[in-house]
Write a protein that holds these residues in place. Structure first.
Motif, PDB file in Angstrom:
ATOM      1  N   LYS A 632       0.835  -1.202   0.000  1.00  0.00           N
ATOM      2  CA  LYS A 632       0.000   0.000   0.000  1.00  0.00           C
ATOM      3  C   LYS A 632       0.869   1.250   0.000  1.00  0.00           C
ATOM      4  O   LYS A 632       0.599   2.223  -0.721  1.00  0.00           O
ATOM      5  CB  LYS A 632      -0.913  -0.010   1.227  1.00  0.00           C
ATOM      6  CG  LYS A 632      -1.928   1.140   1.285  1.00  0.00           C
ATOM      7  CD  LYS A 632      -1.426   2.408   1.917  1.00  0.00           C
ATOM      8  CE  LYS A 632      -1.034   2.218   3.365  1.00  0.00           C
ATOM      9  NZ  LYS A 632      -0.632   3.509   3.989  1.00  0.00           N
ATOM     10  N   ASP A 633       1.955   1.226   0.781  1.00  0.00           N
ATOM     11  CA  ASP A 633       2.863   2.374   0.813  1.00  0.00           C
ATOM     12  C   ASP A 633       3.514   2.614  -0.541  1.00  0.00           C
ATOM     13  O   ASP A 633       3.669   3.754  -0.984  1.00  0.00           O
ATOM     14  CB  ASP A 633       3.939   2.169   1.880  1.00  0.00           C
ATOM     15  CG  ASP A 633       3.407   2.381   3.292  1.00  0.00           C
ATOM     16  OD1 ASP A 633       2.299   2.941   3.418  1.00  0.00           O
ATOM     17  OD2 ASP A 633       4.081   1.984   4.249  1.00  0.00           O
ATOM     18  N   GLU A 634       3.892   1.538  -1.221  1.00  0.00           N
ATOM     19  CA  GLU A 634       4.482   1.677  -2.555  1.00  0.00           C
ATOM     20  C   GLU A 634       3.495   2.324  -3.514  1.00  0.00           C
ATOM     21  O   GLU A 634       3.841   3.213  -4.291  1.00  0.00           O
ATOM     22  CB  GLU A 634       4.901   0.312  -3.104  1.00  0.00           C
ATOM     23  CG  GLU A 634       6.093  -0.328  -2.407  1.00  0.00           C
ATOM     24  CD  GLU A 634       6.459  -1.654  -3.053  1.00  0.00           C
ATOM     25  OE1 GLU A 634       6.394  -1.729  -4.291  1.00  0.00           O
ATOM     26  OE2 GLU A 634       6.797  -2.605  -2.334  1.00  0.00           O
ATOM     27  N   MET A 635       2.265   1.859  -3.465  1.00  0.00           N
ATOM     28  CA  MET A 635       1.244   2.388  -4.370  1.00  0.00           C
ATOM     29  C   MET A 635       0.939   3.854  -4.026  1.00  0.00           C
ATOM     30  O   MET A 635       0.697   4.679  -4.918  1.00  0.00           O
ATOM     31  CB  MET A 635      -0.022   1.544  -4.282  1.00  0.00           C
ATOM     32  CG  MET A 635       0.211   0.075  -4.605  1.00  0.00           C
ATOM     33  SD  MET A 635      -1.268  -0.954  -4.430  1.00  0.00           S
ATOM     34  CE  MET A 635      -1.932  -0.821  -6.079  1.00  0.00           C
ATOM     35  N   GLN A 636       0.978   4.165  -2.773  1.00  0.00           N
ATOM     36  CA  GLN A 636       0.724   5.529  -2.336  1.00  0.00           C
ATOM     37  C   GLN A 636       1.800   6.470  -2.864  1.00  0.00           C
ATOM     38  O   GLN A 636       1.512   7.591  -3.293  1.00  0.00           O
ATOM     39  CB  GLN A 636       0.690   5.577  -0.809  1.00  0.00           C
ATOM     40  CG  GLN A 636       0.400   6.947  -0.227  1.00  0.00           C
ATOM     41  CD  GLN A 636       0.235   6.849   1.263  1.00  0.00           C
ATOM     42  OE1 GLN A 636      -0.735   6.272   1.748  1.00  0.00           O
ATOM     43  NE2 GLN A 636       1.176   7.381   1.999  1.00  0.00           N
ATOM     44  N   VAL A 637       3.054   6.013  -2.852  1.00  0.00           N
ATOM     45  CA  VAL A 637       4.146   6.815  -3.406  1.00  0.00           C
ATOM     46  C   VAL A 637       3.893   7.086  -4.887  1.00  0.00           C
ATOM     47  O   VAL A 637       4.104   8.200  -5.377  1.00  0.00           O
ATOM     48  CB  VAL A 637       5.498   6.101  -3.197  1.00  0.00           C
ATOM     49  CG1 VAL A 637       6.596   6.788  -4.003  1.00  0.00           C
ATOM     50  CG2 VAL A 637       5.868   6.095  -1.717  1.00  0.00           C
ATOM     51  N   SER A 638       3.428   6.076  -5.608  1.00  0.00           N
ATOM     52  CA  SER A 638       3.116   6.273  -7.035  1.00  0.00           C
ATOM     53  C   SER A 638       2.053   7.348  -7.214  1.00  0.00           C
ATOM     54  O   SER A 638       2.137   8.182  -8.115  1.00  0.00           O
ATOM     55  CB  SER A 638       2.628   4.960  -7.660  1.00  0.00           C
ATOM     56  OG  SER A 638       3.635   3.977  -7.648  1.00  0.00           O
ATOM     57  N   LEU A 639       1.051   7.350  -6.355  1.00  0.00           N
ATOM     58  CA  LEU A 639       0.006   8.363  -6.450  1.00  0.00           C
ATOM     59  C   LEU A 639       0.561   9.756  -6.182  1.00  0.00           C
ATOM     60  O   LEU A 639       0.254  10.712  -6.886  1.00  0.00           O
ATOM     61  CB  LEU A 639      -1.111   8.057  -5.450  1.00  0.00           C
ATOM     62  CG  LEU A 639      -1.983   6.833  -5.747  1.00  0.00           C
ATOM     63  CD1 LEU A 639      -2.895   6.548  -4.567  1.00  0.00           C
ATOM     64  CD2 LEU A 639      -2.790   7.032  -7.015  1.00  0.00           C
ATOM     65  N   LEU A 640       1.401   9.887  -5.165  1.00  0.00           N
ATOM     66  CA  LEU A 640       1.917  11.188  -4.771  1.00  0.00           C
ATOM     67  C   LEU A 640       2.991  11.691  -5.717  1.00  0.00           C
ATOM     68  O   LEU A 640       3.192  12.902  -5.844  1.00  0.00           O
ATOM     69  CB  LEU A 640       2.463  11.133  -3.341  1.00  0.00           C
ATOM     70  CG  LEU A 640       1.423  10.839  -2.255  1.00  0.00           C
ATOM     71  CD1 LEU A 640       2.069  10.807  -0.895  1.00  0.00           C
ATOM     72  CD2 LEU A 640       0.304  11.877  -2.296  1.00  0.00           C
ATOM     73  N   GLU A 641       3.706  10.782  -6.359  1.00  0.00           N
ATOM     74  CA  GLU A 641       4.741  11.198  -7.304  1.00  0.00           C
ATOM     75  C   GLU A 641       4.186  11.374  -8.713  1.00  0.00           C
ATOM     76  O   GLU A 641       4.923  11.515  -9.672  1.00  0.00           O
ATOM     77  CB  GLU A 641       5.881  10.173  -7.314  1.00  0.00           C
ATOM     78  CG  GLU A 641       6.698  10.195  -6.026  1.00  0.00           C
ATOM     79  CD  GLU A 641       7.902   9.276  -6.091  1.00  0.00           C
ATOM     80  OE1 GLU A 641       7.965   8.441  -7.027  1.00  0.00           O
ATOM     81  OE2 GLU A 641       8.773   9.394  -5.222  1.00  0.00           O
ATOM     82  N   LYS A 642       2.894  11.326  -8.846  1.00  0.00           N
ATOM     83  CA  LYS A 642       2.180  11.604 -10.096  1.00  0.00           C
ATOM     84  C   LYS A 642       2.309  10.510 -11.152  1.00  0.00           C
ATOM     85  O   LYS A 642       1.819  10.670 -12.259  1.00  0.00           O
ATOM     86  CB  LYS A 642       2.640  12.949 -10.707  1.00  0.00           C
ATOM     87  CG  LYS A 642       2.805  14.100  -9.725  1.00  0.00           C
ATOM     88  CD  LYS A 642       1.540  14.416  -8.976  1.00  0.00           C
ATOM     89  CE  LYS A 642       1.689  15.659  -8.125  1.00  0.00           C
ATOM     90  NZ  LYS A 642       2.598  15.541  -7.000  1.00  0.00           N
ATOM     91  N   THR A 643       3.004   9.419 -10.847  1.00  0.00           N
ATOM     92  CA  THR A 643       3.060   8.339 -11.843  1.00  0.00           C
ATOM     93  C   THR A 643       1.742   7.596 -11.911  1.00  0.00           C
ATOM     94  O   THR A 643       1.363   7.082 -12.957  1.00  0.00           O
ATOM     95  CB  THR A 643       4.182   7.353 -11.511  1.00  0.00           C
ATOM     96  OG1 THR A 643       3.992   6.855 -10.185  1.00  0.00           O
ATOM     97  CG2 THR A 643       5.536   8.022 -11.610  1.00  0.00           C
TER      98      THR A 643
END
Length: 896
Positions: A632-643
């Motif tokens: 979930k944390d990995e996916m959250q980073v993707s959301l916040l980094e705009k990818t």
């Protein structure tokens, strides 16, 4: 283990937050204020006949000649009052202006205005301001405005005039009270438009559609071949050729076109922003974002040198070899657990691979295909493994080898497969004559449920001559002329600007489809994305359930706009009649690649992913999955980094000559495509204020109007634009538009078909955190922590067998509702470490937990601590002294 300073550990991660807050406050308090804060702006103040003012006027007023006129407020903000004062006479006098409280006592917190009237002319523009040295949270009410005209600056007395004011002052400027003024500057021929002359000037600038490809870790941007074509014809974009842009690649995301005439056109329709650092738009999904087009008619043919014929070295293939290789190849073993089928395209330069998965095949995506001697090879590189595919072809038989090299310690997995080429009807490849017969007599089996749902042609439509979409889409984007460039069709409409005509031109039927599906966001409900934690236990933090609603955002207004553009196109093309626009009919239920994508990217198995597609392509659909906290944390980073989290919806049109269509599906947060277009209402936008109800500051770039000029039986679509000069609008602030450069008749119903504002999303760490906290119920995943325990000199100085450590904390529950006690930890020797379970630390709180120590001796005796020990340190060092302080009776070897 060296201990890192706690200040660095706990505070450096907040640096971006602090900087963003300072910048936001600086912007708000320095550059912008609310308009009409007290409701005074534009009003004339009423003069009060006051006895006290009359008496004051008798003192020192001799020799002062003149008359006062009106006092009109021109600006009313939290900290400022501006007004225009008209008068006659007073040629050698001095003016003083100040505000008074209800008891007519001067309010010194507000600066006075003092002006020497010598040589001045009426009206006089004056300004009063709240002083900077007032305390935080200061507010004040001023009942009166006093104007005193005296003989000199220091003279006492003079003529005194009192006006009813009722002005509010405050030091704090709230974003919800902030009203910015947007000045609209005409772009190109828009500057030639006149208010008193309803003359439309057609722009001659063609938009350049951009697309991105990934090339060894870099992103390159190319203009579309259609834009180069436009430059050659009109001369308006001749500078394109001077930039020496490379031709579009033959493999990757490009749409591959095969023609029966001289022209070859490769026009990728990937909808991805390449410019603007504010927005940081991600590239489209690399798997299947492009559409593949087969035969086109000569009517749309122009030459784009090198656009498709550019192959180098080992990639060169003969026309015969390439044409026989292109197509679908299916595994001869229907029960295979490996690769089930591959699709070759691009004259043998691209491969699309599918493998056995449940309930649907895993979509590996498209990658370049390279010829090496008599064989072909391709590489799939994922987070988990690198797979090398090699095959050779003999007649209609393919011998394929898959060599998967895992990135962990698992051994390689090598498998072989025999594949046969299939026809469009699903059978084995026949010779050319048999194949032609099959294509001409192909029967399309359509699910009756699709007909009932409006996703397939019904009897009434076929009775009117509809035969299904023809593979010759109308390029509505290229049909426009503009005053400034539009790189991507989604900036104009949510419907794909490639609209398919019916194979029977006489039917007047045309077919549209969504441009993309994006995470749904509304001002009332926010993001349709939720993160729900399962029950935390001592052994684990529980599963994490994530769900999203994806929407094409297609309204009736959107359909009406595209209908207008199609009708305009048809009016200028002989033999083309427009009657009806409908969703593209399909012969199978649409599929979404998320189960395979989540498995490939995050190792979330297909059985943990659910996709619920509704009965209409115009309606949103839901996707949900179950994972663990780390993923979930990995996916959250993707959301916040705009990818973002990306996938593909696949449609099989109800047509025998259109291949599978791919529609991007993207989950992002700080994305203009997620937040949606800012549409303005005709006429009302000129006088009303638009409020930023989004969760991010927005940078306003342009105001656009799409018009269709009618000339007899023909019509021409085009777009006028006005520059807004990158005006940044904070969250909850409002904007009024200075429309003095926009003729009002453009708003007439027969003129502007759409009025909207182009913008980008401004990076905002504080906003990111607020959103994540909202969708996860208040827990921000990147603040998860673990406590590390390390022992030293304990086993050396005691007869201990092991140290047992219990950890408990309310922060062990992601929702923060109950105290979680984790499974006991054990340390068996000095300099050994043990790590606690996951702790979830809210943004504004410190790490907080308790631990309990037990030392078990080799003889079986155990010594327990007097109680639980509270701490906020992420690293606990269990030296001998610390152990003895916690367990006073612990025996030490030297003391025995």
């Amino acid at each position: 283990m060296k201990k890192t300073p706690r200040f660095f550990n706990e505070n450096v991660c907040n640096l971006k937050f602090i900087l963003a807050l300072v910048i936001a406050l600086t912007y708000t308090t320095v550059t912008s204020f609310s308009q009409n804060f007290s409701g005074l702006e534009g009003k004339s103040l009423s003069k009060i006949d006051d006895i006290g003012a009359g008496i004051a006027s008798l003192i020192g007023s001799g020799g002062i000649e003149g008359k006062v006129g009106k006092v009109v407020v021109t600006s009313d903000t939290e900290r400022t009052l501006k007004f225009a004062f008209t008068y006659t006479g007073f040629t050698t006098a001095y003016l003083h202006a100040n505000v008074l409280a209800g008891d007519k006592v001067s309010q010194h917190e507000i600066s006075e205005a003092e002006v020497d009237l010598t040589g001045k002319t009426s009206p006089l523009h004056l300004e009063l301001n709240l002083k900077d040295n007032v305390a935080e949270g200061f507010n004040l009410e001023s009942t009166y405005l006093q104007i005193r005209i005296s003989k000199s600056k220091t003279a006492i007395g003079g003529l005194v005039y009192l006006y009813a004011l009722n002005k509010s002052w405050q030091k704090e400027i709230r974003a919800e009270n902030l009203v910015l003024r947007a000045t609209l500057v005409p772009v190109g021929v828009t500057a030639q438009l006149k208010e008193n002359s309803k003359v439309l000037i057609i722009p001659d600038f063609k938009p350049v559609m951009m697309y991105q490809i990934k090339d060894q870790g870099t992103v390159k941007t190319y203009p579309s071949s259609s834009s180069i074509k436009g430059a050659a014809v009109t001369g308006t974009k001749s500078s394109i050729s001077d930039k020496k842009q490379p031709p579009p690649p033959t493999a990757g995301t490009a749409k591959t076109t095969t023609t029966t005439a001289a022209r070859m056109t490769s026009v990728p329709r990937t909808m991805t922003r390449t410019s603007g650092s504010d927005n940081k738009q991600p590239p489209p999904p690399t798997a299947g974002t492009a559409k593949t087009t087969t035969t086109t008619t000569a009517a749309r043919m122009t030459s784009v040198p090198g656009a498709m014929a550019r192959v180098s070295g080992s990639q060169k293939t003969s026309g015969t070899a390439a044409s026989s290789l292109d197509g679908t190849w299916k595994n001869s073993d229907p029960n295979t657990r490996g690769i089930t089928r591959v699709i070759i395209s691009g004259n043998g330069t691209q491969i699309h691979t599918f493998a056995s998965c449940s309930p649907t095949d895993c979509d590996w995506g498209k990658v370049p295909l390279v010829r090496s001697g008599a064989n072909y090879r391709a590489t799939y590189d994922t987070r988990m493994a690198v797979t090398y595919i090699t095959f050779g072809v003999s007649d209609n038989n393919m011998k394929l080898t898959s060599d998967r090299r895992y990135k962990d310690k698992r051994p390689p997995l090598v498998s072989t497969a025999a594949l046969k080429k299939v026809t469009a009807s699903g059978g084995v490849q026949q010779d050319n004559k048999e194949q032609a017969v099959l294509l001409n007599t192909r029967f399309l089996n359509v699910n009756p449920n699709l007909v009932r749902a409006g996703l397939a042609l019904d009897q009434s439509e076929t009775d009117k001559g509809a035969q299904g979409p023809d593979n010759n889409p109308i390029p509505l984007f290229e049909d426009l002329t503009v005053t400034r460039d539009f790189e991507f069709p989604y900036e104009i409409t949510n419907i794909s600007m490639d609209v398919y005509p019916d194979k029977n031109p006489a039917s007047g039927m045309f077919y549209y489809m969504p441009a993309a599906y994006h995470l749904r966001w509304t001002a009332d409900d926010g993001y349709a994305f939720r993160v729900l934690y399962g029950t935390a236990t001592a052994e684990s933090s529980g599963d994490v359930r994530m769900s999203a609603t994806l929407s094409p955002d297609i309204s009736k207004k959107e359909i009406d706009l595209i209908s207008k553009l199609v009708a305009s196109y048809a009016s200028r093309n002989e033999g083309m009649e427009f009657d009806k626009l409908r969703l593209i009919p399909i012969q199978e239920n649409p599929t979404v690649s998320f189960p395979a994508d989540l498995n490939n990217l995050y190792e979330i198995t297909a059985d943990k992913v659910a996709v619920n597609i509704t009965s209409s392509l115009r309606e949103p659909f839901q996707i949900s999955w179950v994972t663990d906290n780390n993923t979930k944390d990995e996916m959250q980073v993707s959301l916040l980094e705009k990818t973002g989290i990306q996938g593909i919806m696949s449609l099989q049109p109800q047509s025998d000559n259109i291949p599978e269509i791919k529609i991007p599906v993207v989950i992002t947060l700080a994305d203009s495509r997620t937040i949606g277009r800012i549409d303005l209402e005709s006429k009302k936008w000129r006088t009303g204020a638009w409020k930023n109800q989004t969760p991010y500051p927005l940078k306003l770039k342009y105001l656009h109007m799409l018009l269709v000029k009618e000339e007899g039986n023909k019509s021409t679509p085009f777009i006028y634009s006005w520059d807004i000069n990158d005006l940044v609008v904070p969250v909850s602030a409002s904007v009024t538009f200075d429309a003095s450069n926009v003729p009002s008749w453009l708003d007439d119903p027969d003129m502007a078909q759409r009025i909207w504002v182009e913008y980008s999303v401004v990076d905002c760490d504080v906003c990111d955190r607020d959103i994540i906290n909202t969708i996860t119920g208040g827990t921000y995943g990147t603040n998860t922590r673990k406590v590390i325990f390390e022992a030293f000199q304990v086993f050396e100085k005691t007869d201990a067998q092991f140290i047992q450590i219990k950890v408990r904390s309310k922060q062990g529950d992601p929702k923060g509702e109950k105290v979680v006690e984790f499974e006991p930890l054990r340390i068996y020797q000095d300099n050994e470490t043990a790590e606690s379970g996951q702790l979830y630390v809210p943004l504004e709180e410190d790490l907080s937990f308790e631990f309990y120590l037990t030392v078990v001796m080799k003889n079986g005796n155990s010594y327990k601590a007097d109680g639980w020990i509270s701490s906020s340190e992420p690293e606990i060092y269990l030296g001998l002294d610390a152990i003895r302080n916690a367990i006073p009776g612990l025996p030490v070897a030297d003391e025995q």
